[in-house]
Design an enzyme around this catalytic site. Structure first.
Site, PDB file in Angstrom:
ATOM      1  N   GLU A 177       1.706   0.604 -11.453  1.00 48.04           N
ATOM      2  CA  GLU A 177       3.155   0.766 -11.661  1.00 48.04           C
ATOM      3  C   GLU A 177       4.213   1.923 -11.690  1.00 48.04           C
ATOM      4  O   GLU A 177       5.469   1.903 -12.098  1.00 48.04           O
ATOM      5  CB  GLU A 177       3.888  -0.803 -11.850  1.00 48.04           C
ATOM      6  CG  GLU A 177       3.225  -2.096 -11.663  1.00 48.04           C
ATOM      7  CD  GLU A 177       3.787  -2.521  -9.406  1.00 48.04           C
ATOM      8  OE1 GLU A 177       3.453  -2.920  -9.133  1.00 48.04           O
ATOM      9  OE2 GLU A 177       4.965  -2.004  -9.523  1.00 48.04           O
ATOM     10  N   GLY A 228     -12.883  -7.262 -36.207  1.00 49.94           N
ATOM     11  CA  GLY A 228     -14.269  -6.683 -37.030  1.00 49.94           C
ATOM     12  C   GLY A 228     -15.238  -6.446 -36.126  1.00 49.94           C
ATOM     13  O   GLY A 228     -14.603  -6.131 -34.965  1.00 49.94           O
ATOM     14  N   ALA A 237       0.834  -0.905  -0.313  1.00 51.86           N
ATOM     15  CA  ALA A 237      -0.386   0.144  -0.378  1.00 51.86           C
ATOM     16  C   ALA A 237       0.953   1.665  -0.097  1.00 51.86           C
ATOM     17  O   ALA A 237       1.298   1.721   1.202  1.00 51.86           O
ATOM     18  CB  ALA A 237      -0.794   0.187   1.308  1.00 51.86           C
TER      19      ALA A 237
HETATM   20  C1  LIG Z   1       8.447  10.316  -9.818  1.00 51.14           C
HETATM   21  C2  LIG Z   1       9.854   9.325  -9.148  1.00 51.14           C
HETATM   22  C3  LIG Z   1      10.404   8.767 -10.298  1.00 51.14           C
HETATM   23  C4  LIG Z   1      10.555   9.649  -8.373  1.00 51.14           C
HETATM   24  O1  LIG Z   1      10.208  10.604  -6.890  1.00 51.14           O
HETATM   25  P1  LIG Z   1      10.922  11.848  -6.220  1.00 51.14           P
HETATM   26  O2  LIG Z   1      11.356  12.991  -7.552  1.00 51.14           O
HETATM   27  O3  LIG Z   1       9.729  12.354  -5.335  1.00 51.14           O
HETATM   28  O4  LIG Z   1      12.345  11.691  -5.849  1.00 51.14           O
HETATM   29  P2  LIG Z   1      13.909  11.827  -6.377  1.00 51.14           P
HETATM   30  O5  LIG Z   1      14.299  13.293  -6.088  1.00 51.14           O
HETATM   31  O6  LIG Z   1      13.498  11.237  -7.865  1.00 51.14           O
HETATM   32  O7  LIG Z   1      14.725  10.730  -5.595  1.00 51.14           O
HETATM   33  C5  LIG Z   1      14.558  10.914  -4.413  1.00 51.14           C
HETATM   34  C6  LIG Z   1      15.515   9.996  -3.704  1.00 51.14           C
HETATM   35  O8  LIG Z   1      15.439   8.726  -3.993  1.00 51.14           O
HETATM   36  C7  LIG Z   1      16.138   7.972  -5.127  1.00 51.14           C
HETATM   37  N1  LIG Z   1      15.630   7.390  -6.068  1.00 51.14           N
HETATM   38  C8  LIG Z   1      14.881   7.823  -6.941  1.00 51.14           C
HETATM   39  N2  LIG Z   1      14.561   5.945  -7.705  1.00 51.14           N
HETATM   40  C9  LIG Z   1      15.631   5.845  -6.609  1.00 51.14           C
HETATM   41  C10 LIG Z   1      15.622   4.274  -7.662  1.00 51.14           C
HETATM   42  N3  LIG Z   1      14.444   4.059  -8.828  1.00 51.14           N
HETATM   43  N4  LIG Z   1      17.102   3.381  -6.663  1.00 51.14           N
HETATM   44  C11 LIG Z   1      17.017   3.857  -5.673  1.00 51.14           C
HETATM   45  N5  LIG Z   1      16.549   4.966  -4.749  1.00 51.14           N
HETATM   46  C12 LIG Z   1      16.197   5.712  -5.207  1.00 51.14           C
HETATM   47  C13 LIG Z   1      17.071   9.439  -5.301  1.00 51.14           C
HETATM   48  O9  LIG Z   1      18.237   8.885  -4.997  1.00 51.14           O
HETATM   49  C14 LIG Z   1      17.254  10.384  -4.518  1.00 51.14           C
HETATM   50  O10 LIG Z   1      18.104  10.020  -3.104  1.00 51.14           O
HETATM   51  P3  LIG Z   1      18.619  11.412  -2.730  1.00 51.14           P
HETATM   52  O11 LIG Z   1      17.798  11.958  -1.982  1.00 51.14           O
HETATM   53  O12 LIG Z   1      19.201  12.225  -3.363  1.00 51.14           O
HETATM   54  O13 LIG Z   1      19.654  10.764  -1.589  1.00 51.14           O
HETATM   55  C15 LIG Z   1       8.462   8.280  -7.970  1.00 51.14           C
HETATM   56  O14 LIG Z   1       8.193   9.347  -7.057  1.00 51.14           O
HETATM   57  C16 LIG Z   1       8.024   6.819  -8.412  1.00 51.14           C
HETATM   58  O15 LIG Z   1       8.518   6.421  -9.015  1.00 51.14           O
HETATM   59  N6  LIG Z   1       6.971   7.137  -8.691  1.00 51.14           N
HETATM   60  C17 LIG Z   1       5.716   6.687  -9.372  1.00 51.14           C
HETATM   61  C18 LIG Z   1       5.271   6.014  -8.729  1.00 51.14           C
HETATM   62  C19 LIG Z   1       4.479   4.299  -8.768  1.00 51.14           C
HETATM   63  O16 LIG Z   1       5.012   3.559  -9.384  1.00 51.14           O
HETATM   64  N7  LIG Z   1       3.167   4.079  -8.175  1.00 51.14           N
HETATM   65  C20 LIG Z   1       2.741   3.219  -8.113  1.00 51.14           C
HETATM   66  C21 LIG Z   1       2.591   2.007  -7.187  1.00 51.14           C
HETATM   67  S1  LIG Z   1       2.083   0.511  -7.568  1.00 51.14           S
HETATM   68  C22 LIG Z   1       0.659   0.620  -7.415  1.00 51.14           C
HETATM   69  O17 LIG Z   1       0.031   0.917  -8.560  1.00 51.14           O
HETATM   70  C23 LIG Z   1       0.086  -0.866  -6.678  1.00 51.14           C
HETATM   71  C24 LIG Z   1      -1.093  -0.134  -5.679  1.00 51.14           C
HETATM   72  S2  LIG Z   1      -0.761   0.488  -4.226  1.00 51.14           S
HETATM   73  O18 LIG Z   1      -1.053   0.402  -3.232  1.00 51.14           O
HETATM   74  O19 LIG Z   1       0.368   1.837  -4.580  1.00 51.14           O
END
Ligand SMILES: CC(C)(COP(=O)(O)OP(=O)(O)OC[C@H]1O[C@@H](n2cnc3c(N)ncnc32)[C@H](O)[C@@H]1OP(=O)(O)O)[C@@H](O)C(=O)NCCC(=O)NCCSC(=O)CCS(=O)O
Length: 380
Positions: free
Chosen positions: A363, A339, A121
């Site tokens: 996702e 079709g 979640a």
């Molecule tokens: C949009 C996003 C890709 C990124 O969000 P942000 O812009 O808020 O964050 P960043 O500034 O990019 O990163 C912050 C921080 O985290 C590190 N980081 C970023 N990505 C990764 C990674 N892949 N692996 C490791 N670390 C990572 C980054 O380096 C920064 O670190 P520092 O602060 O510099 O140290 C993200 O928000 C995103 O992916 N959004 C999409 C969300 C999504 O896919 N949602 C679906 C959820 S699942 C679902 O739908 C099922 C239902 S459920 O219940 O949810």
């Protein structure tokens, strides 16, 4: 793509299982929007629910390639049923990668038995693409955290035994205050579920809102160091997006087979429509796009198998985005080739087209995938 002997044997066993147990119920679970619970023991006995659980905890210890193979084979018949393979991924992956030894020893043998359902979640009504905007709060109270808030879209939430719930441990913005909590939802007061969402497609796969009211979670169920959970969420997504890509691939293959079979037997103007170049070009485009997606999906899967997480993040976004856009196009063209028969429920083409749409959204939307790809390119 080279598969090992073990991977080929695994792929064959999943293919046979899908033909026997999934194909016969695919239309019915869509029609009735019914969760296919009869598949749980079948998948559990084959290790399909708990694919990621390492062998040392009694699980099958599958790699990302095997997770993708399972999703691809099953999605040829039903993507809803494909999503049940590796259902426990989004719960198990943060635990495997960021949990303490005690947490792994406690939870993973349970998942390995193949009867426990789990979910994640993460999303909220006002925090979808922007994960860091979540408002669910976890406040420390002695040896517990108390969770309050609302989650949205939780996949398989209302049938899950455990849910990995992400919450903020302070009011601040950004990502440095997010933590995952393992919650035994069937035995914890304060957790309630809303109505199963009435989706356009992927019927039979459950998506529910979750309401959290003073939910007391033992401190030992928080994963990792307090406030460091954003990386765990991103790792789970990086490893699960290729599996959505693989399901898209299988869905497109199923639609192409349907279109080829139909084009061979459907006669107009005195001959099979497969003899018309207009149809042949559409089928050829389908095959080309499917093979291009396959290359990307399994290149990405091998990066995951190697534990190359830096490469994986961008490849996972590429694979998810490309394969799901491809599946949308291929399933739409399959409807076109069939079709009028493609537009009605006598054939699965329209179901496949409805299912394909969700892959471009969940996702992480395909716009978010493009953003991740661009950020990686520009940071290099
Ligand atoms: C949009 C996003 C890709 C990124 O969000 P942000 O812009 O808020 O964050 P960043 O500034 O990019 O990163 C912050 C921080 O985290 C590190 N980081 C970023 N990505 C990764 C990674 N892949 N692996 C490791 N670390 C990572 C980054 O380096 C920064 O670190 P520092 O602060 O510099 O140290 C993200 O928000 C995103 O992916 N959004 C999409 C969300 C999504 O896919 N949602 C679906 C959820 S699942 C679902 O739908 C099922 C239902 S459920 O219940 O949810």
């Amino acid at each position: 793509m080279h598969l090992t002997e073990e991977e080929v044997a695994f792929q064959d066993s999943v293919r046979r299982m899908a033909e026997t147990h999934v194909a016969p119920i695919a239309a019915e679970i869509d029609e009735n929007d019914r969760f296919p619970e009869e598949l749980v023991p079948i998948y559990g006995d084959m290790g399909l629910l708990q694919l990621w659980v390492p062998e040392e905890y009694g699980g099958p210890g599958a790699n990302l390639t095997m997770v993708c193979l399972a999703r691809e084979e099953i999605a040829k018949h039903s993507e809803t049923c494909a999503l049940l393979a590796g259902l426990n991924s989004m719960f198990a992956l943060p635990l495997i990668h960021f949990g303490t030894q005690e947490q792994k020893d406690r939870m993973l043998p349970l998942l390995a038995k193949g009867r426990t359902l789990t979910a994640i979640a993460l999303s909220e009504p006002d925090a979808g693409s922007d994960v860091s905007a979540m408002r669910t709060r976890a406040v420390r109270d002695g040896d517990h955290y108390v969770l309050n808030g609302q989650k949205q879209w939780c996949s398989f939430g209302s049938v899950a035994d455990y849910i990995m719930i992400f919450a903020k441990t302070d009011d601040g913005g950004g990502v440095s205050n997010i933590s995952p909590f393992m919650v035994d939802v069937k035995n914890t007061p304060g957790v309630t579920f809303g109505r199963n969402e009435r989706k356009m497609g992927m019927k039979g796969s459950i998506n529910v809102p979750i309401f959290l009211e003073n939910v007391r979670v033992p401190v030992e169920n928080m994963l990792g160091e307090e406030g460091k959970g954003f990386r765990a969420a991103m790792r789970a997504l990086d490893l699960n997006r290729p599996a959505i890509a693989a399901a898209s691939l299988g869905l497109a293959e199923g639609a192409m087979k349907l279109a080829v079979d139909y084009a061979r037997q459907r006669k107009q103007f005195g001959k099979a429509i497969a003899e018309f170049q207009g149809i042949q070009f559409m089928l050829a485009d389908m095959a080309m796009q499917i093979e291009a997606a396959r290359g990307l999906v399994y290149t990405c899967a091998r990066a995951g198998d190697k534990g190359d997480f830096e490469q994986l993040s961008m490849l996972a976004s590429m694979a998810k985005c490309f394969a799901s856009d491809m599946a949308m196009k291929v399933t739409t063209d399959a409807v076109q080739i069939l079709g009028g028969y493609g537009y009605v429920k006598d054939y699965p083409a329209e179901r496949m087209m409805r299912d394909a749409k969700l892959n471009q959204i969940f996702e992480g939307t395909n716009q978010i995938q493009r953003l991740i790809i661009a950020r990686n390119l520009l940071a290099a």
